[in-house]
Design a protein around this motif. Structure first.
Motif, PDB file in Angstrom:
ATOM      1  N   ARG A  53     -14.825   7.867 -15.753  1.00 54.51           N
ATOM      2  CA  ARG A  53     -14.278   8.827 -16.717  1.00 54.51           C
ATOM      3  C   ARG A  53     -14.041   8.157 -18.072  1.00 54.51           C
ATOM      4  NH1 ARG A  53      -9.115  12.330 -15.137  1.00 54.51           N
ATOM      5  NH2 ARG A  53     -10.548  14.033 -14.773  1.00 54.51           N
ATOM      6  N   LEU A  54     -13.449   6.954 -18.066  1.00 51.97           N
ATOM      7  CA  LEU A  54     -13.136   6.268 -19.321  1.00 51.97           C
ATOM      8  C   LEU A  54     -14.382   5.809 -20.082  1.00 51.97           C
ATOM      9  CD1 LEU A  54     -10.055   4.138 -18.222  1.00 51.97           C
ATOM     10  CD2 LEU A  54     -10.056   6.033 -19.856  1.00 51.97           C
ATOM     11  N   THR A  55     -15.432   5.435 -19.355  1.00 52.58           N
ATOM     12  CA  THR A  55     -16.665   4.988 -20.008  1.00 52.58           C
ATOM     13  C   THR A  55     -17.642   6.136 -20.216  1.00 52.58           C
ATOM     14  OG1 THR A  55     -17.672   4.382 -17.891  1.00 52.58           O
ATOM     15  CG2 THR A  55     -16.485   2.637 -19.107  1.00 52.58           C
ATOM     16  N   ASN A  56     -17.277   7.301 -19.735  1.00 51.96           N
ATOM     17  CA  ASN A  56     -18.099   8.507 -19.870  1.00 51.96           C
ATOM     18  C   ASN A  56     -19.469   8.313 -19.213  1.00 51.96           C
ATOM     19  OD1 ASN A  56     -18.210  11.191 -20.617  1.00 51.96           O
ATOM     20  ND2 ASN A  56     -19.211  10.746 -22.565  1.00 51.96           N
ATOM     21  N   ARG A  57     -19.465   7.734 -18.017  1.00 48.48           N
ATOM     22  CA  ARG A  57     -20.707   7.462 -17.276  1.00 48.48           C
ATOM     23  C   ARG A  57     -20.635   8.110 -15.901  1.00 48.48           C
ATOM     24  NH1 ARG A  57     -23.821   3.366 -19.978  1.00 48.48           N
ATOM     25  NH2 ARG A  57     -22.548   2.756 -21.738  1.00 48.48           N
ATOM     26  N   ALA A  58     -21.739   8.696 -15.499  1.00 48.52           N
ATOM     27  CA  ALA A  58     -21.801   9.346 -14.188  1.00 48.52           C
ATOM     28  C   ALA A  58     -21.794   8.319 -13.061  1.00 48.52           C
ATOM     29  CB  ALA A  58     -23.048  10.223 -14.100  1.00 48.52           C
ATOM     30  N   THR A  59     -22.394   7.148 -13.296  1.00 53.49           N
ATOM     31  CA  THR A  59     -22.417   6.115 -12.272  1.00 53.49           C
ATOM     32  C   THR A  59     -22.116   4.763 -12.900  1.00 53.49           C
ATOM     33  OG1 THR A  59     -24.794   5.754 -12.539  1.00 53.49           O
ATOM     34  CG2 THR A  59     -24.125   7.320 -10.848  1.00 53.49           C
ATOM     35  N   LEU A  60     -21.452   3.933 -12.132  1.00 51.34           N
ATOM     36  CA  LEU A  60     -21.182   2.550 -12.494  1.00 51.34           C
ATOM     37  C   LEU A  60     -21.372   1.704 -11.242  1.00 51.34           C
ATOM     38  CD1 LEU A  60     -17.941   2.894 -14.679  1.00 51.34           C
ATOM     39  CD2 LEU A  60     -20.201   2.222 -15.488  1.00 51.34           C
ATOM     40  N   ASP A  61     -21.661   0.450 -11.420  1.00 52.00           N
ATOM     41  CA  ASP A  61     -21.883  -0.466 -10.308  1.00 52.00           C
ATOM     42  C   ASP A  61     -20.570  -0.702  -9.553  1.00 52.00           C
ATOM     43  OD1 ASP A  61     -21.959  -3.143  -8.956  1.00 52.00           O
ATOM     44  OD2 ASP A  61     -24.020  -3.117  -9.722  1.00 52.00           O
ATOM     45  N   ALA A  62     -20.569  -0.409  -8.263  1.00 47.15           N
ATOM     46  CA  ALA A  62     -19.357  -0.533  -7.439  1.00 47.15           C
ATOM     47  C   ALA A  62     -18.903  -1.987  -7.304  1.00 47.15           C
ATOM     48  CB  ALA A  62     -19.581   0.078  -6.061  1.00 47.15           C
ATOM     49  N   GLN A  63     -19.837  -2.932  -7.273  1.00 43.83           N
ATOM     50  CA  GLN A  63     -19.453  -4.341  -7.150  1.00 43.83           C
ATOM     51  C   GLN A  63     -18.775  -4.824  -8.434  1.00 43.83           C
ATOM     52  OE1 GLN A  63     -23.189  -6.195  -6.014  1.00 43.83           O
ATOM     53  NE2 GLN A  63     -22.440  -6.421  -3.925  1.00 43.83           N
ATOM     54  N   ILE A  64     -19.305  -4.422  -9.571  1.00 38.16           N
ATOM     55  CA  ILE A  64     -18.670  -4.790 -10.841  1.00 38.16           C
ATOM     56  C   ILE A  64     -17.300  -4.134 -10.925  1.00 38.16           C
ATOM     57  CG2 ILE A  64     -18.809  -4.603 -13.360  1.00 38.16           C
ATOM     58  CD1 ILE A  64     -21.865  -4.849 -13.087  1.00 38.16           C
ATOM     59  N   SER A  65     -17.202  -2.899 -10.458  1.00 39.28           N
ATOM     60  CA  SER A  65     -15.916  -2.198 -10.454  1.00 39.28           C
ATOM     61  C   SER A  65     -14.890  -2.948  -9.611  1.00 39.28           C
ATOM     62  CB  SER A  65     -16.094  -0.781  -9.918  1.00 39.28           C
ATOM     63  OG  SER A  65     -14.859  -0.110  -9.880  1.00 39.28           O
ATOM     64  N   ALA A  66     -15.309  -3.425  -8.444  1.00 39.11           N
ATOM     65  CA  ALA A  66     -14.391  -4.167  -7.573  1.00 39.11           C
ATOM     66  C   ALA A  66     -13.944  -5.458  -8.246  1.00 39.11           C
ATOM     67  CB  ALA A  66     -15.061  -4.467  -6.239  1.00 39.11           C
ATOM     68  N   ARG A  67     -14.871  -6.143  -8.938  1.00 34.93           N
ATOM     69  CA  ARG A  67     -14.496  -7.383  -9.641  1.00 34.93           C
ATOM     70  C   ARG A  67     -13.549  -7.083 -10.802  1.00 34.93           C
ATOM     71  NH1 ARG A  67     -20.095  -9.050  -8.835  1.00 34.93           N
ATOM     72  NH2 ARG A  67     -20.570  -8.394 -10.958  1.00 34.93           N
ATOM     73  N   ALA A  68     -13.819  -6.013 -11.536  1.00 31.49           N
ATOM     74  CA  ALA A  68     -12.948  -5.646 -12.659  1.00 31.49           C
ATOM     75  C   ALA A  68     -11.548  -5.304 -12.150  1.00 31.49           C
ATOM     76  CB  ALA A  68     -13.536  -4.469 -13.431  1.00 31.49           C
ATOM     77  N   PHE A  69     -11.496  -4.534 -11.082  1.00 28.42           N
ATOM     78  CA  PHE A  69     -10.202  -4.151 -10.512  1.00 28.42           C
ATOM     79  C   PHE A  69      -9.429  -5.383 -10.045  1.00 28.42           C
ATOM     80  CE2 PHE A  69      -7.653  -2.622  -6.822  1.00 28.42           C
ATOM     81  CZ  PHE A  69      -6.773  -1.822  -7.530  1.00 28.42           C
ATOM     82  N   ALA A  70     -10.112  -6.288  -9.354  1.00 29.77           N
ATOM     83  CA  ALA A  70      -9.457  -7.510  -8.874  1.00 29.77           C
ATOM     84  C   ALA A  70      -8.973  -8.372 -10.036  1.00 29.77           C
ATOM     85  CB  ALA A  70     -10.408  -8.305  -7.987  1.00 29.77           C
ATOM     86  N   ALA A  71      -9.792  -8.522 -11.068  1.00 36.19           N
ATOM     87  CA  ALA A  71      -9.417  -9.350 -12.218  1.00 36.19           C
ATOM     88  C   ALA A  71      -8.241  -8.747 -12.974  1.00 36.19           C
ATOM     89  CB  ALA A  71     -10.610  -9.534 -13.151  1.00 36.19           C
ATOM     90  N   LEU A  72      -8.276  -7.441 -13.201  1.00 32.60           N
ATOM     91  CA  LEU A  72      -7.184  -6.781 -13.922  1.00 32.60           C
ATOM     92  C   LEU A  72      -5.890  -6.819 -13.110  1.00 32.60           C
ATOM     93  CD1 LEU A  72      -9.226  -3.810 -15.376  1.00 32.60           C
ATOM     94  CD2 LEU A  72      -8.084  -5.591 -16.717  1.00 32.60           C
ATOM     95  N   SER A  73      -6.012  -6.695 -11.797  1.00 34.59           N
ATOM     96  CA  SER A  73      -4.831  -6.752 -10.925  1.00 34.59           C
ATOM     97  C   SER A  73      -4.259  -8.157 -10.862  1.00 34.59           C
ATOM     98  CB  SER A  73      -5.186  -6.269  -9.518  1.00 34.59           C
ATOM     99  OG  SER A  73      -5.609  -4.922  -9.557  1.00 34.59           O
ATOM    100  N   ALA A  74      -5.136  -9.167 -10.873  1.00 36.46           N
ATOM    101  CA  ALA A  74      -4.671 -10.561 -10.851  1.00 36.46           C
ATOM    102  C   ALA A  74      -4.000 -10.926 -12.173  1.00 36.46           C
ATOM    103  CB  ALA A  74      -5.842 -11.504 -10.582  1.00 36.46           C
TER     104      ALA A  74
END
Length: 180
Positions: A53-74
């Motif tokens: 929603r924030l990037t206005n994209r229908a699809t994003l890479d799930a592995q990159i999403s998991a890394r981004a989530f982990a990095a932001l949470s850390a």
């Protein structure tokens, strides 16, 4: 009888690292309910949806999403709760078109930094702030070639350090963009 309390236990670097990893894992997976987040938090699947929603994209890479989530949470233990709050506020405001985000951000100034952290992680490919040539900083890797900043010009721009040709291919200019 020997005293086996943690205060007298001598741990090496590996022992401390192992305990730290075990503790983070236990908290992340809710194995230690007393140490778990006191408030609700966004999960990886909902984070991917929020990122789309924030990037206005229908699809994003799930592995990159998991890394981004982990990095932001850390980087910030309160990030999952802040991301959930942002997602809920966007849903409540009916924000479906990011062209209207400026008005939303003005009405919700406490949520804008969370949104910018997520968008930055996707476009830049890292979280935190790199300190140039310093030996330490708080930057965390998310993606390199998969960073969204390369997409607008991917047909003509070479991702830094990735060569499209042979060694020294750049010595001779291309005949045209079509043949490059």
């Amino acid at each position: 009888m020997e005293d086996k309390s943690l205060s007298t236990l001598k741990l090496g670097r590996r022992g401390v690292l192992g305990l730290g990893i075990a503790g983070v894992t236990a908290v992340a997976f809710g194995i230690c309910p007393g140490a778990a987040f006191a408030q609700e938090a966004i999960d990886e699947k909902a984070f991917l949806a929020l990122s789309q929603r924030l990037t206005n994209r229908a699809t994003l890479d799930a592995q990159i999403s998991a890394r981004a989530f982990a990095a932001l949470s850390a980087e910030d233990a309160s990030f999952p709760a802040a991301a959930l709050k942002l997602s809920q506020a966007m849903e409540q405001a009916g924000l479906t078109d990011m062209r209207n985000f400026r008005e939303f951000a003005a009405a919700n100034p406490d949520l804008s930094p969370t949104a910018m952290k997520i968008i930055s992680a996707w476009y830049l490919g890292y979280t935190g702030t790199p300190e140039g040539e310093a030996n330490h900083d708080d930057a965390r890797f998310v993606a390199f070639a998969g960073a969204l900043m390369y997409e607008p010009t991917k047909d003509v721009t070479i991702v830094p350090t990735y060569a499209r040709g042979h060694t020294n291919y750049w010595v001779e200019p291309p005949a045209s963009l079509a043949t490059d």
